[in-house]
Scaffold this motif. Structure first.
Motif, PDB file in Angstrom:
ATOM      1  N   GLN A  42      20.263  66.491  63.356  1.00 26.33           N
ATOM      2  CA  GLN A  42      20.671  65.658  62.211  1.00 26.33           C
ATOM      3  C   GLN A  42      22.133  65.938  61.854  1.00 26.33           C
ATOM      4  O   GLN A  42      22.933  65.026  61.666  1.00 26.33           O
ATOM      5  CB  GLN A  42      19.823  66.079  61.005  1.00 26.33           C
ATOM      6  N   VAL A  43      22.448  67.221  61.766  1.00 28.28           N
ATOM      7  CA  VAL A  43      23.793  67.630  61.337  1.00 28.28           C
ATOM      8  C   VAL A  43      24.833  67.133  62.333  1.00 28.28           C
ATOM      9  O   VAL A  43      25.869  66.576  61.946  1.00 28.28           O
ATOM     10  CB  VAL A  43      23.871  69.178  61.202  1.00 28.28           C
ATOM     11  N   LEU A  44      24.556  67.294  63.635  1.00 27.78           N
ATOM     12  CA  LEU A  44      25.540  66.877  64.646  1.00 27.78           C
ATOM     13  C   LEU A  44      25.776  65.368  64.623  1.00 27.78           C
ATOM     14  O   LEU A  44      26.915  64.909  64.739  1.00 27.78           O
ATOM     15  CB  LEU A  44      25.083  67.306  66.035  1.00 27.78           C
ATOM     16  N   ALA A  45      24.692  64.608  64.468  1.00 24.86           N
ATOM     17  CA  ALA A  45      24.832  63.135  64.410  1.00 24.86           C
ATOM     18  C   ALA A  45      25.741  62.765  63.231  1.00 24.86           C
ATOM     19  O   ALA A  45      26.630  61.902  63.339  1.00 24.86           O
ATOM     20  CB  ALA A  45      23.458  62.503  64.248  1.00 24.86           C
ATOM     21  N   GLU A  46      25.531  63.446  62.122  1.00 25.85           N
ATOM     22  CA  GLU A  46      26.308  63.188  60.902  1.00 25.85           C
ATOM     23  C   GLU A  46      27.786  63.568  61.121  1.00 25.85           C
ATOM     24  O   GLU A  46      28.684  62.801  60.796  1.00 25.85           O
ATOM     25  CB  GLU A  46      25.684  64.032  59.779  1.00 25.85           C
ATOM     26  N   LEU A  47      28.000  64.750  61.709  1.00 27.86           N
ATOM     27  CA  LEU A  47      29.383  65.219  61.907  1.00 27.86           C
ATOM     28  C   LEU A  47      30.140  64.307  62.871  1.00 27.86           C
ATOM     29  O   LEU A  47      31.334  64.047  62.709  1.00 27.86           O
ATOM     30  CB  LEU A  47      29.382  66.663  62.435  1.00 27.86           C
ATOM     31  N   LYS A  48      29.417  63.817  63.889  1.00 25.58           N
ATOM     32  CA  LYS A  48      30.082  62.934  64.857  1.00 25.58           C
ATOM     33  C   LYS A  48      30.547  61.650  64.154  1.00 25.58           C
ATOM     34  O   LYS A  48      31.624  61.116  64.432  1.00 25.58           O
ATOM     35  CB  LYS A  48      29.103  62.604  65.994  1.00 25.58           C
ATOM     36  N   GLU A  49      29.728  61.205  63.214  1.00 23.79           N
ATOM     37  CA  GLU A  49      30.059  60.018  62.420  1.00 23.79           C
ATOM     38  C   GLU A  49      31.326  60.277  61.593  1.00 23.79           C
ATOM     39  O   GLU A  49      32.235  59.453  61.537  1.00 23.79           O
ATOM     40  CB  GLU A  49      28.863  59.724  61.492  1.00 23.79           C
ATOM     41  N   TYR A  50      31.365  61.472  60.971  1.00 22.87           N
ATOM     42  CA  TYR A  50      32.520  61.810  60.119  1.00 22.87           C
ATOM     43  C   TYR A  50      33.819  61.860  60.927  1.00 22.87           C
ATOM     44  O   TYR A  50      34.893  61.580  60.420  1.00 22.87           O
ATOM     45  CB  TYR A  50      32.339  63.182  59.446  1.00 22.87           C
ATOM     46  N   ALA A  51      33.689  62.242  62.205  1.00 30.06           N
ATOM     47  CA  ALA A  51      34.894  62.422  63.026  1.00 30.06           C
ATOM     48  C   ALA A  51      35.584  61.093  63.336  1.00 30.06           C
ATOM     49  O   ALA A  51      36.684  61.080  63.880  1.00 30.06           O
ATOM     50  CB  ALA A  51      34.532  63.143  64.316  1.00 30.06           C
ATOM     51  N   THR A  52      34.929  59.996  62.979  1.00 30.36           N
ATOM     52  CA  THR A  52      35.572  58.687  63.202  1.00 30.36           C
ATOM     53  C   THR A  52      36.051  58.072  61.885  1.00 30.36           C
ATOM     54  O   THR A  52      36.404  56.903  61.842  1.00 30.36           O
ATOM     55  CB  THR A  52      34.578  57.724  63.873  1.00 30.36           C
ATOM     56  N   GLU A  53      36.028  58.865  60.808  1.00 26.71           N
ATOM     57  CA  GLU A  53      36.492  58.366  59.487  1.00 26.71           C
ATOM     58  C   GLU A  53      38.010  58.146  59.503  1.00 26.71           C
ATOM     59  O   GLU A  53      38.693  58.496  60.477  1.00 26.71           O
ATOM     60  CB  GLU A  53      36.144  59.412  58.414  1.00 26.71           C
ATOM     61  N   VAL A  54      38.527  57.655  58.388  1.00 27.31           N
ATOM     62  CA  VAL A  54      39.977  57.394  58.335  1.00 27.31           C
ATOM     63  C   VAL A  54      40.743  58.557  57.684  1.00 27.31           C
ATOM     64  O   VAL A  54      41.931  58.720  57.912  1.00 27.31           O
ATOM     65  CB  VAL A  54      40.276  56.092  57.539  1.00 27.31           C
ATOM     66  N   ASP A  55      40.060  59.360  56.871  1.00 27.75           N
ATOM     67  CA  ASP A  55      40.735  60.444  56.160  1.00 27.75           C
ATOM     68  C   ASP A  55      41.015  61.599  57.131  1.00 27.75           C
ATOM     69  O   ASP A  55      40.104  62.270  57.605  1.00 27.75           O
ATOM     70  CB  ASP A  55      39.833  60.928  55.001  1.00 27.75           C
ATOM     71  N   VAL A  56      42.296  61.833  57.440  1.00 25.73           N
ATOM     72  CA  VAL A  56      42.668  62.779  58.498  1.00 25.73           C
ATOM     73  C   VAL A  56      42.157  64.201  58.206  1.00 25.73           C
ATOM     74  O   VAL A  56      41.568  64.849  59.081  1.00 25.73           O
ATOM     75  CB  VAL A  56      44.204  62.784  58.691  1.00 25.73           C
ATOM     76  N   ASP A  57      42.364  64.689  56.967  1.00 26.37           N
ATOM     77  CA  ASP A  57      41.929  66.058  56.629  1.00 26.37           C
ATOM     78  C   ASP A  57      40.432  66.221  56.835  1.00 26.37           C
ATOM     79  O   ASP A  57      39.954  67.250  57.334  1.00 26.37           O
ATOM     80  CB  ASP A  57      42.255  66.397  55.153  1.00 26.37           C
ATOM     81  N   PHE A  58      39.695  65.199  56.422  1.00 29.66           N
ATOM     82  CA  PHE A  58      38.235  65.253  56.516  1.00 29.66           C
ATOM     83  C   PHE A  58      37.789  65.252  57.981  1.00 29.66           C
ATOM     84  O   PHE A  58      36.897  66.002  58.387  1.00 29.66           O
ATOM     85  CB  PHE A  58      37.643  64.071  55.749  1.00 29.66           C
ATOM     86  N   VAL A  59      38.459  64.424  58.792  1.00 30.26           N
ATOM     87  CA  VAL A  59      38.116  64.340  60.217  1.00 30.26           C
ATOM     88  C   VAL A  59      38.363  65.688  60.884  1.00 30.26           C
ATOM     89  O   VAL A  59      37.524  66.197  61.644  1.00 30.26           O
ATOM     90  CB  VAL A  59      38.934  63.224  60.909  1.00 30.26           C
ATOM     91  N   ARG A  60      39.510  66.287  60.598  1.00 31.46           N
ATOM     92  CA  ARG A  60      39.836  67.601  61.182  1.00 31.46           C
ATOM     93  C   ARG A  60      38.739  68.611  60.856  1.00 31.46           C
ATOM     94  O   ARG A  60      38.267  69.352  61.701  1.00 31.46           O
ATOM     95  CB  ARG A  60      41.154  68.113  60.613  1.00 31.46           C
TER      96      ARG A  60
END
Length: 946
Positions: free
Chosen positions: A353-371
């Motif tokens: 669950q966590v990995l699926a969620e994190l992979k989703e976050y890695a495509t967001e627009v907020d650079v700090d959050f993606v990092r």
């Protein structure tokens, strides 16, 4: 019309008009005038000239007018203390007004007027209000006591207000109880030593009863007070938890967090096997989850507290992972905090669950959050081994997106994964090398260089890749330069024939063309290693690396325990103890969780000194760097402590003879042997005068051996040892020893500069220690210390510094400062430097003192391999101020009775048995401070064996 009109006027000469209006006979006009005065005061105009006129308006029945006048008084009483006294009569009168609101208003205002002259008049009205029949007046008076204590603590104690305040804890009205608790807590915070809130099961019961009925802020005061209580056993802790649990469903988040704090603290005392423990864990989750549906600012505070709770007890929220999933409209500070907690809660059960969620976050627009999301994937791989493969493939997918900052973060975390799981995922290196050109951030470039250097033997064109970085060597950041230097040296050691030119190029860039000292030093070390001993170079540079730990950002356990005690306060948001951000020492008390009652560890007293041979284990003298730093930076620079820390012995006659008659012969006439044993006192020449006294009487005295000041041989001096190695002190090496000569102690230091720069501005400071050792003069290094230069210095010491019992007793913590930095080290001083010259006890006194010291204070030791005669032992010990009081022979054994005195007045008595022909001596020591005996024995052994 609203009251805003009072703030719009900009007339000149207004004061005179207001003065006239204040003295008007019409009540309405008066009230209007006072409102104008308050408005002017609020916007910063000086209306203090109207003080007498405003005070005259106090005599009124109108509550609104009275409040306005009191507001004015509070503001100007400090600048006009003499005028403020005019108002005292009205206050006193108002404190007896039939209307409880006016009584409370008067006492509240008097408490807010911080003028010493008025506080005297406040005592009588306050005493009445504390016992007023109306609870509203009593609760106001309770807070007033805390305000008065802040102005004049002595007055509050003398007037007995603190006792009245303690009585109010038993008041029938819950709000009065809450305010009394708040006031006592406030006073106790500014005086941590006073035991004001003396909580016992009865008072706790009253507080818990009041808890259900008072307002939310009252509940917070009571809960915070409960958190400072330590229950006597787990049953009481459980009973309190049961009564506090209903507060978890309160609408106010501050009440919820205060209740969580109490429960987290008392759970420490509950056994994990109890059914109730499991129930409590389940009850704690829903209120914490509910806090996350509040507005973002509250969510952030809740998340910072949850972060601490999850580190202490992850089981509370282990099934609540979904509430920490990020919402698209969360502010960045909430997103980052949620991400942190997600990683802490990640486990084998929820990792998919966590990995699926994190992979989703890695495509967001907020650079700090993606990092942070990409880093989080790496942290999951390191934390949950079973997920590592899935994490690596997720990171490879992200690298394929070719988004620059995503690629760079992925490379940084893959480097950590390689460190955690060596020889498992190296197949991905080819993919990483494809993205070499896009790396522009120092951390990512350094990580990539590390990977190339570490796995050079698997990468065919490793030399070309590293050479491409070398072209712009001087433009790289230090982090990249250092990594590149090490990587090329690794490559050279793996493929020496192909890369000789490359390694020479990087070494010359690092040593000759660079002005960074770290880079130069590393370059020279590698150069010397490679040129003198390539095998050693291989062992050093290609040594096996330790695996990295899972959680690198966990809070240190003792700090975590302290922060748990501060849940719901600013400390829990900063994740720092209050002492780190509250200025001044006031109100900062170090808190810790109560000990677990279920613990089976037995705590033994460290004071007990076992009889018999000493422990061979040498104590670890260097405390954790944090403790040492904290102590040395907060050095007590107050006046010297006078008087010894431990009492000197008082002599009582007629106690039991502990040697079964052996010592009684000391009292006998020396001319006749008692009981057939010959008893002789040591020769007069062996008895020293006080070496600290000036030697007078001309040359004839010096040669008069009977006076005892013949040759001035000092006590034994140990050879110098390295106390601070150069590698720990940026090139400064300190060796030293301690000496005692003619009554003065000194620390003989040898300072060596092994750095490449000149050292100046030396200074030294000692931490508080068991015997008050302190420098008697500044550390004087007369000329700057050049590289490779050594200087010898003798630093005089005295024993009038601050005293604090150390573990071990002879531990000395030292801070040395120079123009480069401040350095800290610990050393053990030999106790014989503290043996004073007037340590010879009178024989009558010796016998009486030996009898007087309790039997359990006697400790016995064996000194092995010391084949010396009684005379040699006596004279050797005497040169270190251990004096032979008497000597006798019993059944062929020589018995020496000796005394010595420490600088703080503690006497130690000794009986030394010497068996002719045997290399072992038996030593019995008696002292009123038995913790000293072990160290005195070590001194005996050191002196006799050297």
């Amino acid at each position: 019309m609203t009251d805003s009109k009072y703030f719009t006027t900009t007339k000149k000469g207004e004061i005179f008009e207001l003065k006239a209006e204040l003295n008007s006979d019409k009540k309405e006009k008066k009230k209007e005038a006072v409102k104008k005065v308050i408005a002017s005061m609020t916007v910063g105009k000086d209306v203090s000239a109207l003080f007498p006129d405003v005070v005259n308006c106090m005599q009124t029945d109108n509550l609104e007018l009275k409040k306005l006048v009191y507001l004015y008084l509070m503001n100007y009483a400090k600048s006009q203390p003499d005028m403020a006294i005019m108002a005292v009569n009205t206050f006193v009168k108002d404190c007896e007004d039939p209307n409880p609101l006016i009584r409370a208003l008067a006492v509240r205002t008097m408490g807010c007027i911080r003028v010493d002259k008025i506080t005297e008049y406040l005592c009588e009205p306050l005493r009445k209000c504390l016992k007023d029949e109306d609870p509203y007046v009593r609760k106001t008076a309770a807070v007033c006591v805390a305000k008065l204590h802040d102005i004049n603590a002595q007055l509050v104690e003398d007037q007995g207000f603190l006792d009245t305040l303690k009585d109010l804890i038993s008041d029938s009205n819950p709000m009065v109880v809450a305010n009394a608790v708040a006031a006592l807590s406030e006073i106790a915070e500014s005086h941590p030593s006073s035991n004001l809130l003396d909580l016992n099961p009865q008072s706790i019961n009253k507080l818990l009863t009041a808890l259900n009925e008072c307002t939310e802020w009252g509940q917070i005061f009571i809960l915070d007070c409960l958190a400072n209580y330590t229950p006597k056993d787990d049953r009481e802790a459980q009973s309190i938890c049961e009564r506090v649990t209903p507060r978890l469903s309160h609408a106010n988040s501050a009440v919820v967090l205060s209740a969580v704090k109490v429960l987290m603290k008392f759970m420490e005392m509950l056994s994990k096997d109890l059914d109730y423990y499991g129930t409590l864990l389940k009850k704690l989750a829903p209120p914490l989850v509910t806090l996350l549906s509040a507005e973002p600012e509250l969510q952030y505070v809740a998340l910072r507290n949850i972060n601490l709770i999850v580190q202490k007890r992850p089981e509370i929220l282990k099934h609540e992972m979904k509430v920490f999933f990020v919402k698209y409209n969360d502010p960045i500070y909430v997103k980052l905090e949620k991400l942190d907690i997600m990683i802490r809660l990640a486990s084998q059960a929820n990792i998919a669950q966590v990995l699926a969620e994190l992979k989703e976050y890695a495509t967001e627009v907020d650079v700090d959050f993606v990092r942070k999301a990409v880093r989080a994937i790496g942290r999951c791989a390191i934390k949950v081994e079973q997920s590592a493969e899935r994490c690596v493939s997720t990171l490879l997918d992200l690298i394929q997106t070719k988004v620059n900052y995503v690629v760079q973060e992925a490379i940084v975390v893959i480097k950590d994964i390689f460190r955690k799981y060596p020889n498992k995922y190296e197949s991905v290196i080819a993919t990483l090398c494809e993205n070499l050109d896009s790396l522009d951030e120092p951390e990512a470039r350094a990580a990539m260089i590390w990977i190339v250097g570490e796995y050079a033997e698997r990468i065919d064109n490793a030399d070309e890749l590293l050479e491409s970085f070398l072209e712009g060597f001087h433009d790289e950041s230090t982090q990249v330069q250092l990594q590149l230097l090490t990587a090329i040296v690794k490559l050279f050691l793996k493929k020496p024939t192909e890369t000789q030119e490359l390694v020479q190029q990087v070494l010359s860039l690092a040593t000759q063309d660079s002005d960074n000292p770290d880079l130069r030093d590393r370059g020279y070390i590698y150069w010397r290693l490679l040129s003198t001993d390539p095998v050693a170079a291989k062992e050093v540079v290609l040594a096996e690396k330790p695996l990295i730990s899972e959680e690198t950002d966990l809070i240190e356990p003792t700090l975590l325990d302290e922060l748990i005690c501060y849940i719901g306060t600013l400390a829990s948001v900063y994740h720092k103890p209050p002492s780190a951000f509250v200025e001044g020492g006031r109100g900062v008390v170090h808190k810790s969780l109560p000990p677990r009652t279920a613990s089976s560890e037995s705590t033994e007293s460290p004071e007990a000194v076992p009889t018999g041979a000493p422990s061979a284990e040498q104590p670890d003298v260097i405390p954790p760097q944090g403790d040492l730093l904290g102590d040395l930076l907060n050095l007590d620079l107050g006046p010297p402590v006078s008087g010894p820390p431990l009492a000197a012995p008082s002599v009582q006659m007629g106690a039991v003879d502990l040697l079964g008659g052996g010592l009684d012969s000391l009292m006998g006439d020396e001319s006749e042997g008692i009981g057939g044993t010959n008893f002789t006192a040591p020769p007069a020449a062996a008895v020293p005068a006080n070496l600290g006294a000036p030697i007078g009487g001309g040359l004839s005295d010096l040669f008069d051996l009977t006076s005892g000041v013949g040759t001035l041989s000092g006590s034994y001096v140990a050879p110098k040892a390295v106390w601070l190695p150069a590698m720990k002190a940026k090139g400064l090496e300190i060796s030293g020893t301690f000496t005692r000569q003619v009554g003065s102690i000194s620390m003989d230091l040898q300072l060596t500069n092994k750095a490449l720069q000149v050292m100046t501005d030396f200074a030294i400071q000692f931490n508080r220690n068991s015997f008050g050792l302190a420098p008697a003069a500044p550390l004087q290094v007369h000329a700057p210390l050049s590289p490779n230069q050594t200087v010898e210095i003798s630093l005089p010491l005295n024993t009038v510094g601050s005293v604090m019992k150390m573990e071990p007793l002879n531990n000395l913590q030292v801070a040395v400062k120079n123009n480069i930095d401040v350095f800290y080290f610990s050393t053990l001083y030999p106790l014989h430097i503290l043996f004073v010259e007037d340590g010879k006890m009178d024989r009558q006194m010796f016998l009486a003192t030996w009898k007087d010291i309790p039997n359990e204070n006697e400790t016995q030791y064996q000194i092995r391999d010391c084949p010396l005669s009684a005379e040699a032992v006596s004279s050797r010990l005497q040169s270190s101020n251990i004096f032979t009081v008497a000597k006798r022979n019993v059944e062929g054994q020589d018995m020496l009775y000796q005394s010595l005195k420490l600088t703080n007045g503690i006497w130690v008595l000794a009986e030394l048995r010497i068996q002719p022909g045997s290399p072992n001596l038996m030593l019995s020591l008696k002292c009123r401070a038995p913790e000293v005996s072990q160290h005195v024995y070590q001194a005996y052994e050191t002196i006799l064996k050297n």
